[in-house]
Design an enzyme around this catalytic site. Structure first.
Site, short mmCIF file in Angstrom:
data_model
loop_
_atom_site.label_atom_id
_atom_site.label_comp_id
_atom_site.label_asym_id
_atom_site.label_seq_id
_atom_site.Cartn_x
_atom_site.Cartn_y
_atom_site.Cartn_z
N CYS A 138 -2.04 3.22 -0.88
CA CYS A 138 -1.72 4.14 0.22
C CYS A 138 -2.00 3.54 1.59
O CYS A 138 -1.13 3.50 2.44
CB CYS A 138 -2.46 5.46 0.04
SG CYS A 138 -1.80 6.37 -1.35
N HIS A 139 -3.22 3.08 1.82
CA HIS A 139 -3.50 2.50 3.13
C HIS A 139 -4.24 1.19 3.01
O HIS A 139 -4.92 0.75 3.92
CB HIS A 139 -4.28 3.49 4.00
CG HIS A 139 -3.77 4.88 3.86
ND1 HIS A 139 -4.35 5.80 3.03
CD2 HIS A 139 -2.69 5.48 4.40
CE1 HIS A 139 -3.64 6.91 3.07
NE2 HIS A 139 -2.64 6.76 3.89
#
Ligand code: FES
Lengths: 174, 419
Positions: A138-139
């Protein structure tokens, strides 16, 4: 200002302070009543008993070779079970992790078995297995083979679920 | 018919209300097409509510059934595909229209006195709309739905002390699950009606302060024309153009705004490799990601949405109107628009390589624009004065100042009288 308005502003009761008192009491009682009445509704949004009863999971450890991992579901959350190789154990004992330093020995019960909640501590994505730990898609947070965060936006290490070994190759999580 | 109306009129101010607020409602004669988006947004809301009610007749808010029930709508329900595509495209259309509506307000300075309350009720509407869209996005129960909800609810974990309990309370489960789906459905159905109520407040405020106009100056009475037929026609024409574009997407590109990943049923044990929010959240998402700290990111993202509310305080220029007469402000406006587009692009891409740095820069610029505005407004005023304002403008500013001073004096007098 007209006379009409003036007469309105004159106190209608003999003792305006008693009126004030009544207003305050009414307000306080109504406020307390609203707060009390809203409690059942707020509470109803918390996990219900059937959700809470999913609290424990049994997982078998057979069939996991060194260096392999397996994901089981506990309380609807993924739990990673990693069987570590001797190399990995050595590397992990030697390091303290990254921005949330913690000794490897505090994160395990048996050195070969690492058991962590598989939800990124940043915003709850499931990190995917990479060669030397986990990587969150995701990040971009990175975790090592002890589930400790190395870099990325995640604030802390992967959480440890409560678990115990009921036999050599079976654990109960929760 | 006449008899019925006069029967009603004796009991309810129907005719006079329609006359005052609709047909003879005074509207500035110089409104451009930028003033079409308010009524357009109202139409889109109605489309969303109607299609939504019909979708709800066939949808099942249950983690085991939701995904299949959406496919059931698409394949088995008569015109189900049409109703669903109208609803999903409608969400995109709603945000597009609202963003244009906001851009107009910023460009022409419509948020300035006396329309601050319009701007603030608008801000509340934007927040409600975002909440509705976010909750609606979970309902198809695809992979993007699921992980979008998982990530956004996790944001509340940044709240100090209460964070973890708050997340579980919001979800009704330890992760996003059946309990989350059913409550999101209930709220997704409820909030649009709250939006309706706030729109009423927005409109009452509008009809009290009246529309702004491209000149940015309050017009004299003789420069207003009745709403009907002039603006009913114009709004209808705008609506037709909107419907052409909307229909194109509904019929020819219905999946353009639906991630392919969302046709895979939700899997709590597997995050998609690349998760992205819907396009209308991308700039804010890019800001969240650009701050390398959870709490900081959440705060920055929250402020990036709420900061619009401060515009009436940040922009204290005495030069009336919006960007038309204010070259510095105009430049700043365009910098901001481009910056938002860049942030949107960064938010859509994986956080890798040079994009990370562009993200940092664009985030700094986003807040920088708001931070510099008060100083820029002052500088601009001085500069324009030095260049020489047109005498009419100078007179206008002076009269506004005088009115303000008079109000002050009156207030002080009233205070003294009370003592
Ligand atoms: S959720 Fe894993 S890095 Fe954000």
């Amino acid at each position: 200002m007209t006379d009409d308005n003036k007469s309105l502003e004159e106190p209608l009761v003999d003792d305006p302070e008693r009126r004030d008192f009544l207003n305050t009491v009414t307000g306080v009682v109504a406020g307390a009543g609203v707060v009390a009445a809203s409690w059942p509704f707020i509470s109803s949004m918390n996990p219900s008993s059937d959700v809470l009863s999913k609290a424990t999971t049994e997982a078998s450890l057979t069939g996991i070779n060194p260096g392999e991992s397996k994901t089981v579901e506990w309380q609807g959350k993924p739990v990673f079970i990693l069987r570590r190789t001797d190399d990995q154990i050595k590397n992990m004992t030697a390091s303290q992790g990254g921005k949330d330093p913690e000794a490897d020995s505090d994160r395990i019960q048996k050195p070969d078995w690492l058991i962590v909640v598989g939800l990124c501590t940043h915003l709850g994505c499931v990190p995917s297995r990479s060669s030397d730990g986990w990587f969150c898609p995701c990040h971009g947070s990175k975790y090592d083979n002890s589930g400790r965060v190395l870099h990325g936006p995640a604030p802390s290490n992967l959480k440890l679920p409560p678990y115990k070994f009921v036999s050599e190759d079976k654990i109960v999580i929760g | 018919m006449k008899n019925i109306i006069s029967w009603i009129d004796r009991r309810f101010p129907l005719t006079s209300f329609v006359k005052k607020e609709l047909t003879e409602y005074p509207t500035p004669r110089n409104l451009s097409f930028w003033w079409n988006f308010g009524s357009l947004a109202g139409v889109v809301l109605v489309i969303q509510i109607i299609t939504g009610v019909f979708l709800a007749m066939h949808y099942k808010a249950d983690a085991a059934l939701a995904f299949d029930s959406v496919e059931h709508i698409m394949r088995d329900v008569n015109y189900g595909w049409l109703i669903r595509y109208m609803h999903s495209t409608g969400a995109t259309a709603f945000f597009a229209v609202i963003f244009l509506h906001m851009a107009r307000t910023l460009y022409y300075g419509s948020y300035r006195s006396p329309r601050e309350l319009m701007w603030w009720t608008g801000q509340i509407l934007l927040l409600l709309m975002m909440a509705t869209a976010f909750m609606g996005y979970l309902l198809p129960w695809g992979q993007m739905s699921y992980w979008g909800a998982q990530v956004i609810t996790s944001l509340f974990g940044a709240v100090p002390f209460l964070g973890d309990e708050l997340i579980i309370w919001l979800r009704g489960d330890f992760t996003v699950g059946d309990a989350t789906l059913t409550r999101f459905f209930a709220l997704h159905y409820l909030v649009p009606f709250i939006i309706m109520a706030v729109i009423m407040v927005h409109l009452v405020a509008l009809h009290s302060v009246k529309s702004s106009n491209p000149s940015g100056i309050n017009l004299a009475d003789k420069d207003n024309i009745p709403f009907h037929p002039y603006f009913t026609t114009k709004d209808l024409f705008g609506l037709c153009i909107f419907l052409v574009i909307y229909s194109y997407f509904v019929f020819y590109q219905p999946n353009m705004f639906i991630e392919a990943e969302n046709y895979i049923p939700a899997d709590p044990l597997q995050t998609p490799v690349h998760i992205v929010p819907e396009w209308y959240f991308l700039p804010f998402y890019a800001i969240l990601r650009s701050i390398p700290d959870l709490l900081g990111g959440v705060i920055a993202m929250t402020i990036s949405v709420l900061i619009f509310a401060f515009m009436p305080f940040l922009d204290r220029s005495k030069i009336p109107g919006g960007a038309v007469y204010r070259p510095f402000y105009r430049a700043l406006f365009y910098v901001f628009v481009i910056d938002v587009l860049v942030l949107g692009y960064v938010g859509a891409k994986p956080p890798e390589g040079y994009l990370v740095f562009i993200g940092y820069f664009a985030t700094a610029l986003y807040f920088g624009v708001f931070a510099i505005l008060p100083f820029l407004a002052k500088k601009e005023e001085l500069w324009l004065r030095k260049k020489g304002l047109p005498p009419e403008l100078e007179a206008l500013i002076q009269s506004e100042e005088k009115q303000k001073a008079e109000r002050m004096v009156a207030r002080r007098k009233a205070k003294r009288a009370r003592k």
